[in-house]
Design a protein around this motif. Structure first.
Motif, PDB file in Angstrom:
ATOM      1  N   LEU A  63       0.789  -1.228   0.000  1.00  0.00           N
ATOM      2  CA  LEU A  63       0.000   0.000   0.000  1.00  0.00           C
ATOM      3  C   LEU A  63       0.828   1.289   0.000  1.00  0.00           C
ATOM      4  O   LEU A  63       0.443   2.242  -0.664  1.00  0.00           O
ATOM      5  CB  LEU A  63      -0.985  -0.007   1.170  1.00  0.00           C
ATOM      6  CG  LEU A  63      -2.017  -1.143   1.144  1.00  0.00           C
ATOM      7  CD1 LEU A  63      -2.917  -1.056   2.365  1.00  0.00           C
ATOM      8  CD2 LEU A  63      -2.829  -1.112  -0.129  1.00  0.00           C
ATOM      9  N   PRO A  64       1.964   1.367   0.749  1.00  0.00           N
ATOM     10  CA  PRO A  64       2.736   2.623   0.687  1.00  0.00           C
ATOM     11  C   PRO A  64       3.146   2.965  -0.743  1.00  0.00           C
ATOM     12  O   PRO A  64       3.572   2.107  -1.516  1.00  0.00           O
ATOM     13  CB  PRO A  64       3.954   2.332   1.558  1.00  0.00           C
ATOM     14  CG  PRO A  64       3.454   1.323   2.547  1.00  0.00           C
ATOM     15  CD  PRO A  64       2.498   0.458   1.750  1.00  0.00           C
ATOM     16  N   GLU A  68      -4.435   7.974  -3.094  1.00  0.00           N
ATOM     17  CA  GLU A  68      -5.682   7.942  -2.328  1.00  0.00           C
ATOM     18  C   GLU A  68      -6.822   7.334  -3.149  1.00  0.00           C
ATOM     19  O   GLU A  68      -7.645   6.579  -2.630  1.00  0.00           O
ATOM     20  CB  GLU A  68      -6.036   9.360  -1.884  1.00  0.00           C
ATOM     21  CG  GLU A  68      -7.267   9.459  -1.045  1.00  0.00           C
ATOM     22  CD  GLU A  68      -7.543  10.886  -0.598  1.00  0.00           C
ATOM     23  OE1 GLU A  68      -8.604  11.069   0.014  1.00  0.00           O
ATOM     24  OE2 GLU A  68      -6.738  11.790  -0.863  1.00  0.00           O
ATOM     25  N   THR A  69      -6.854   7.632  -4.440  1.00  0.00           N
ATOM     26  CA  THR A  69      -7.910   7.085  -5.297  1.00  0.00           C
ATOM     27  C   THR A  69      -7.839   5.555  -5.366  1.00  0.00           C
ATOM     28  O   THR A  69      -8.873   4.891  -5.395  1.00  0.00           O
ATOM     29  CB  THR A  69      -7.837   7.677  -6.711  1.00  0.00           C
ATOM     30  OG1 THR A  69      -6.524   7.479  -7.237  1.00  0.00           O
ATOM     31  CG2 THR A  69      -8.166   9.157  -6.707  1.00  0.00           C
ATOM     32  N   LYS A  70      -6.644   5.009  -5.391  1.00  0.00           N
ATOM     33  CA  LYS A  70      -6.463   3.549  -5.418  1.00  0.00           C
ATOM     34  C   LYS A  70      -6.969   2.925  -4.120  1.00  0.00           C
ATOM     35  O   LYS A  70      -7.636   1.888  -4.137  1.00  0.00           O
ATOM     36  CB  LYS A  70      -4.992   3.209  -5.639  1.00  0.00           C
ATOM     37  CG  LYS A  70      -4.669   1.740  -5.615  1.00  0.00           C
ATOM     38  CD  LYS A  70      -5.185   1.033  -6.826  1.00  0.00           C
ATOM     39  CE  LYS A  70      -4.690  -0.398  -6.834  1.00  0.00           C
ATOM     40  NZ  LYS A  70      -5.146  -1.127  -7.980  1.00  0.00           N
ATOM     41  N   ILE A  71      -6.704   3.586  -2.991  1.00  0.00           N
ATOM     42  CA  ILE A  71      -7.157   3.082  -1.696  1.00  0.00           C
ATOM     43  C   ILE A  71      -8.681   3.116  -1.628  1.00  0.00           C
ATOM     44  O   ILE A  71      -9.318   2.176  -1.151  1.00  0.00           O
ATOM     45  CB  ILE A  71      -6.534   3.900  -0.547  1.00  0.00           C
ATOM     46  CG1 ILE A  71      -5.007   3.769  -0.568  1.00  0.00           C
ATOM     47  CG2 ILE A  71      -7.101   3.479   0.806  1.00  0.00           C
ATOM     48  CD1 ILE A  71      -4.483   2.354  -0.506  1.00  0.00           C
ATOM     49  N   ASP A 118       0.142  11.408   2.900  1.00  0.00           N
ATOM     50  CA  ASP A 118       0.852  12.678   2.975  1.00  0.00           C
ATOM     51  C   ASP A 118       0.018  13.760   2.290  1.00  0.00           C
ATOM     52  O   ASP A 118      -1.095  13.506   1.834  1.00  0.00           O
ATOM     53  CB  ASP A 118       2.255  12.574   2.368  1.00  0.00           C
ATOM     54  CG  ASP A 118       2.268  12.233   0.880  1.00  0.00           C
ATOM     55  OD1 ASP A 118       1.220  12.353   0.208  1.00  0.00           O
ATOM     56  OD2 ASP A 118       3.334  11.855   0.372  1.00  0.00           O
ATOM     57  N   ALA A 119       0.549  14.960   2.214  1.00  0.00           N
ATOM     58  CA  ALA A 119      -0.191  16.091   1.652  1.00  0.00           C
ATOM     59  C   ALA A 119      -0.483  15.913   0.163  1.00  0.00           C
ATOM     60  O   ALA A 119      -1.400  16.538  -0.365  1.00  0.00           O
ATOM     61  CB  ALA A 119       0.590  17.384   1.877  1.00  0.00           C
ATOM     62  N   LEU A 120       0.268  15.065  -0.522  1.00  0.00           N
ATOM     63  CA  LEU A 120       0.061  14.840  -1.956  1.00  0.00           C
ATOM     64  C   LEU A 120      -0.895  13.677  -2.242  1.00  0.00           C
ATOM     65  O   LEU A 120      -1.133  13.343  -3.399  1.00  0.00           O
ATOM     66  CB  LEU A 120       1.406  14.585  -2.638  1.00  0.00           C
ATOM     67  CG  LEU A 120       2.418  15.727  -2.540  1.00  0.00           C
ATOM     68  CD1 LEU A 120       3.749  15.317  -3.148  1.00  0.00           C
ATOM     69  CD2 LEU A 120       1.873  16.971  -3.212  1.00  0.00           C
TER      70      LEU A 120
END
Length: 131
Positions: A63-64, A68-71, A118-120
């Protein structure tokens, strides 16, 4: 000779662009997980998410680096969300019945998946915890 130099410059630029595009692609799009079962068990109330814990442990280290869209595609909308400083956030998903479940026992610790962004919007860490 001048004409050859002019032709080589666009070719080198094209090759550099192609190499950059290939090297920046994640290659981690092949995560195998039963998203349908996970998403149908909101807050872990039905107990189906708990059966996916071993699968989740197997993919957790992949996961790292994911977006965000993938999660959201894998796990759906988070059961809870924590906003942190510097536009960071944590998505919380319950594997065992969470506090929103009617049959939830407040004295029994809940097992959760916490995904930190993170922010990105990139995953920085993903942890399974029992609270």
């Amino acid at each position: 000779m001048v004409r050859n130099t002019r032709l080589r410059t666009p070719i080198w630029a094209l090759l550099l662009t192609a190499f950059t595009a290939v090297s920046c692609s994640s290659g981690q799009d092949d995560i195998t997980f039963d998203s349908g079962t996970w998403k149908n068990d909101l807050s872990g109330c039905k107990g189906q998410r708990a059966t996916l814990q071993k699968d989740l442990e197997n993919i957790r280290l992949q996961l790292p680096g994911q977006k965000e869209t993938k999660i959201r595609k894998l796990f759906g909308k988070p059961d809870a969300e924590e906003l942190l400083e510097r536009s960071q956030k944590i998505y919380v998903y319950y594997l065992t019945p969470g506090p929103k479940c009617q049959l939830s026992d407040k004295n029994t610790p809940a097992t959760t998946l916490a995904v930190r962004f993170d922010a990105l919007g990139n995953v920085r860490e993903a942890n399974l915890t029992t609270n």
